[in-house]
Design a protein around this motif. Structure first.
Motif, mmCIF file in Angstrom:
data_model
loop_
_atom_site.group_PDB
_atom_site.id
_atom_site.type_symbol
_atom_site.label_atom_id
_atom_site.label_comp_id
_atom_site.label_asym_id
_atom_site.label_seq_id
_atom_site.Cartn_x
_atom_site.Cartn_y
_atom_site.Cartn_z
ATOM 1 N N PRO A 204 0.810 -1.231 0.000
ATOM 2 C CA PRO A 204 0.000 0.000 0.000
ATOM 3 C C PRO A 204 0.835 1.269 0.000
ATOM 4 O O PRO A 204 0.555 2.197 -0.765
ATOM 5 C CB PRO A 204 -0.836 -0.130 1.274
ATOM 6 C CG PRO A 204 -0.856 -1.582 1.591
ATOM 7 C CD PRO A 204 0.449 -2.127 1.111
ATOM 8 N N ALA A 205 1.844 1.330 0.846
ATOM 9 C CA ALA A 205 2.649 2.549 0.948
ATOM 10 C C ALA A 205 3.380 2.831 -0.361
ATOM 11 O O ALA A 205 3.460 3.986 -0.812
ATOM 12 C CB ALA A 205 3.641 2.428 2.100
ATOM 13 N N THR A 206 3.901 1.783 -0.985
ATOM 14 C CA THR A 206 4.610 1.969 -2.254
ATOM 15 C C THR A 206 3.651 2.427 -3.342
ATOM 16 O O THR A 206 3.953 3.355 -4.109
ATOM 17 C CB THR A 206 5.296 0.659 -2.674
ATOM 18 O OG1 THR A 206 6.213 0.260 -1.658
ATOM 19 C CG2 THR A 206 6.031 0.836 -3.986
ATOM 20 N N ALA A 207 2.478 1.794 -3.428
ATOM 21 C CA ALA A 207 1.499 2.156 -4.457
ATOM 22 C C ALA A 207 1.042 3.597 -4.289
ATOM 23 O O ALA A 207 0.996 4.370 -5.255
ATOM 24 C CB ALA A 207 0.305 1.207 -4.392
ATOM 25 N N ARG A 208 0.707 3.973 -3.070
ATOM 26 C CA ARG A 208 0.260 5.347 -2.834
ATOM 27 C C ARG A 208 1.382 6.346 -3.064
ATOM 28 O O ARG A 208 1.143 7.469 -3.534
ATOM 29 C CB ARG A 208 -0.295 5.457 -1.414
ATOM 30 C CG ARG A 208 -1.580 4.671 -1.203
ATOM 31 C CD ARG A 208 -1.906 4.519 0.265
ATOM 32 N NE ARG A 208 -3.072 3.664 0.491
ATOM 33 C CZ ARG A 208 -3.283 2.966 1.594
ATOM 34 N NH1 ARG A 208 -2.378 3.003 2.587
ATOM 35 N NH2 ARG A 208 -4.360 2.215 1.720
ATOM 36 N N GLY A 209 2.598 5.949 -2.766
ATOM 37 C CA GLY A 209 3.740 6.815 -3.029
ATOM 38 C C GLY A 209 3.926 7.072 -4.516
ATOM 39 O O GLY A 209 4.281 8.184 -4.925
ATOM 40 N N SER A 240 -5.904 12.132 0.456
ATOM 41 C CA SER A 240 -5.920 11.121 1.517
ATOM 42 C C SER A 240 -5.762 9.713 0.953
ATOM 43 O O SER A 240 -6.086 9.441 -0.215
ATOM 44 C CB SER A 240 -7.228 11.206 2.300
ATOM 45 O OG SER A 240 -8.317 10.807 1.486
ATOM 46 N N ASP A 241 -5.295 8.803 1.799
ATOM 47 C CA ASP A 241 -5.172 7.403 1.394
ATOM 48 C C ASP A 241 -6.505 6.813 0.929
ATOM 49 O O ASP A 241 -6.546 6.120 -0.100
ATOM 50 C CB ASP A 241 -4.603 6.569 2.537
ATOM 51 C CG ASP A 241 -3.124 6.838 2.783
ATOM 52 O OD1 ASP A 241 -2.495 7.536 1.959
ATOM 53 O OD2 ASP A 241 -2.592 6.345 3.799
ATOM 54 N N PRO A 242 -7.616 7.030 1.668
ATOM 55 C CA PRO A 242 -8.872 6.414 1.225
ATOM 56 C C PRO A 242 -9.298 6.846 -0.179
ATOM 57 O O PRO A 242 -9.765 6.017 -0.971
ATOM 58 C CB PRO A 242 -9.877 6.871 2.286
ATOM 59 C CG PRO A 242 -9.058 7.094 3.512
ATOM 60 C CD PRO A 242 -7.771 7.655 3.003
ATOM 61 N N LEU A 243 -9.126 8.141 -0.519
ATOM 62 C CA LEU A 243 -9.540 8.584 -1.851
ATOM 63 C C LEU A 243 -8.555 8.123 -2.923
ATOM 64 O O LEU A 243 -8.969 7.798 -4.045
ATOM 65 C CB LEU A 243 -9.701 10.105 -1.893
ATOM 66 C CG LEU A 243 -10.342 10.656 -3.177
ATOM 67 C CD1 LEU A 243 -11.666 9.956 -3.487
ATOM 68 C CD2 LEU A 243 -10.535 12.165 -3.084
ATOM 69 N N ILE A 244 -7.271 8.069 -2.593
ATOM 70 C CA ILE A 244 -6.318 7.473 -3.530
ATOM 71 C C ILE A 244 -6.743 6.046 -3.857
ATOM 72 O O ILE A 244 -6.748 5.628 -5.022
ATOM 73 C CB ILE A 244 -4.890 7.493 -2.945
ATOM 74 C CG1 ILE A 244 -4.334 8.918 -2.947
ATOM 75 C CG2 ILE A 244 -3.963 6.560 -3.744
ATOM 76 C CD1 ILE A 244 -2.977 9.046 -2.287
#
Length: 297
Positions: A204-209, A240-244
């Motif tokens: 998750p962190a890599t994808a959102r990054g 935000s993470d949820p909207l990403i």
């Protein structure tokens, strides 16, 4: 008639977006052949004024392939006179019957002004532009070959214009709830092609990054920003993470295929996946990797 024919052509297939910077023509030919061989039913390209020009690029891709539909996603209305938009599409439709899809869009104020042009009210700009396209249609090759005309539409008013003056709409980088609302506005008789941005990354962190590094969240005042606010999202939500997670499909092949299926369940006629990748060859690699899972759904 053109809507029904396009639906028939795209039925049962998924599309691919090639949203990457300019590259040598040989790489574009190689990539689009790989995408076609992988089983995708359509391929869509974007446009930057002074960068990759839509009609020249679509001509290269059409000439390099045999069956795949090639679409602009979107052809920027600020980049050319409306008669040139109509004429360019008419020539390619005549040369490659049933394989061209034209999607026109108003882009964003910052990009237009960066090109040295004056930003105008986008809805009125598009109305006037479509009027002038229609007025120039008699100059097209005769007899004319029909092609679907879509609008890059996110907000409700632009979607209503797509319903009233075009064959449908192509929204991109929006949650599934937007697809549902777009179908409600367009009604059952118009085409709805959805562009889903995807990151084949399970962390998750890599994808959102990757999303945050792309700059796609840094578009204040853009049509994306306004459309998301229209769905009820506020300042605290936009990055935000949820909207990403709602806007960008990340995970393994099944997770991305599931998200595309959700768009179809919400009313999309055709869903195209655009992977966030740095260049054409890595884009082709990822699209080939995703193809079996996407085709299975």
């Amino acid at each position: 008639m053109v809507v029904e024919e396009t639906r028939r052509q795209l039925s049962g297939s998924v599309g691919a977006g090639l949203m990457v910077p300019v590259a040598p023509a040989a790489e574009w030919r190689e990539t689009v052949r790989r995408v076609e061989d992988a089983g995708y039913g359509s391929v869509w390209i974007n446009e930057a004024i002074g960068g990759r020009e839509s009609f020249a690029q679509m001509g290269v891709l059409l000439a390099a392939t045999e069956r795949i539909m090639v679409g602009s996603g979107v052809a920027n209305v600020w980049a050319r006179h409306p008669a040139a938009m109509q004429g360019g599409a008419a020539v390619l439709a005549d040369a490659y019957p049933g394989r061209l899809a034209l999607c026109a869009g108003v882009s964003m104020g910052s990009m237009v002004e960066q090109a040295g042009l004056r930003w105008e009210r986008p809805l009125q700009k598009m109305r006037d532009y479509l009027d002038r396209m229609d007025e120039s249609a008699d100059m097209a090759p005769r007899p004319p070959v029909p092609f679907p005309r879509l609008l890059g539409a996110l907000g409700p008013k632009m979607l209503e214009l797509a319903r009233d003056r075009a064959d449908g709409a192509l929204p991109a980088a929006m949650p599934v709830e937007h697809t549902r609302r777009a179908r409600e506005i367009l009604g059952p008789d118009k085409l709805l092609v959805v562009m889903q941005l995807a990151i084949p990354e399970t962390d998750p962190a890599t994808a959102r990054g990757i999303v945050r590094a792309s700059g796609l969240l840094d578009l204040p005042g853009s049509p994306y920003d306004r459309a998301l606010r229209g769905l009820g999202y506020g300042d605290d939500d936009l990055k935000s993470d949820p909207l990403i997670d709602l806007r960008f499909a990340w995970g393994d092949e099944k997770a991305i295929a599931d998200r595309m299926q959700e768009h179809r369940g919400a009313g999309a006629d055709h869903v195209a996946v655009s992977v966030l990748a740095p260049d054409l060859r890595s884009t082709a690699d990822l699209l080939e990797r995703l193809a079996p899972a996407l085709m299975a759904r």
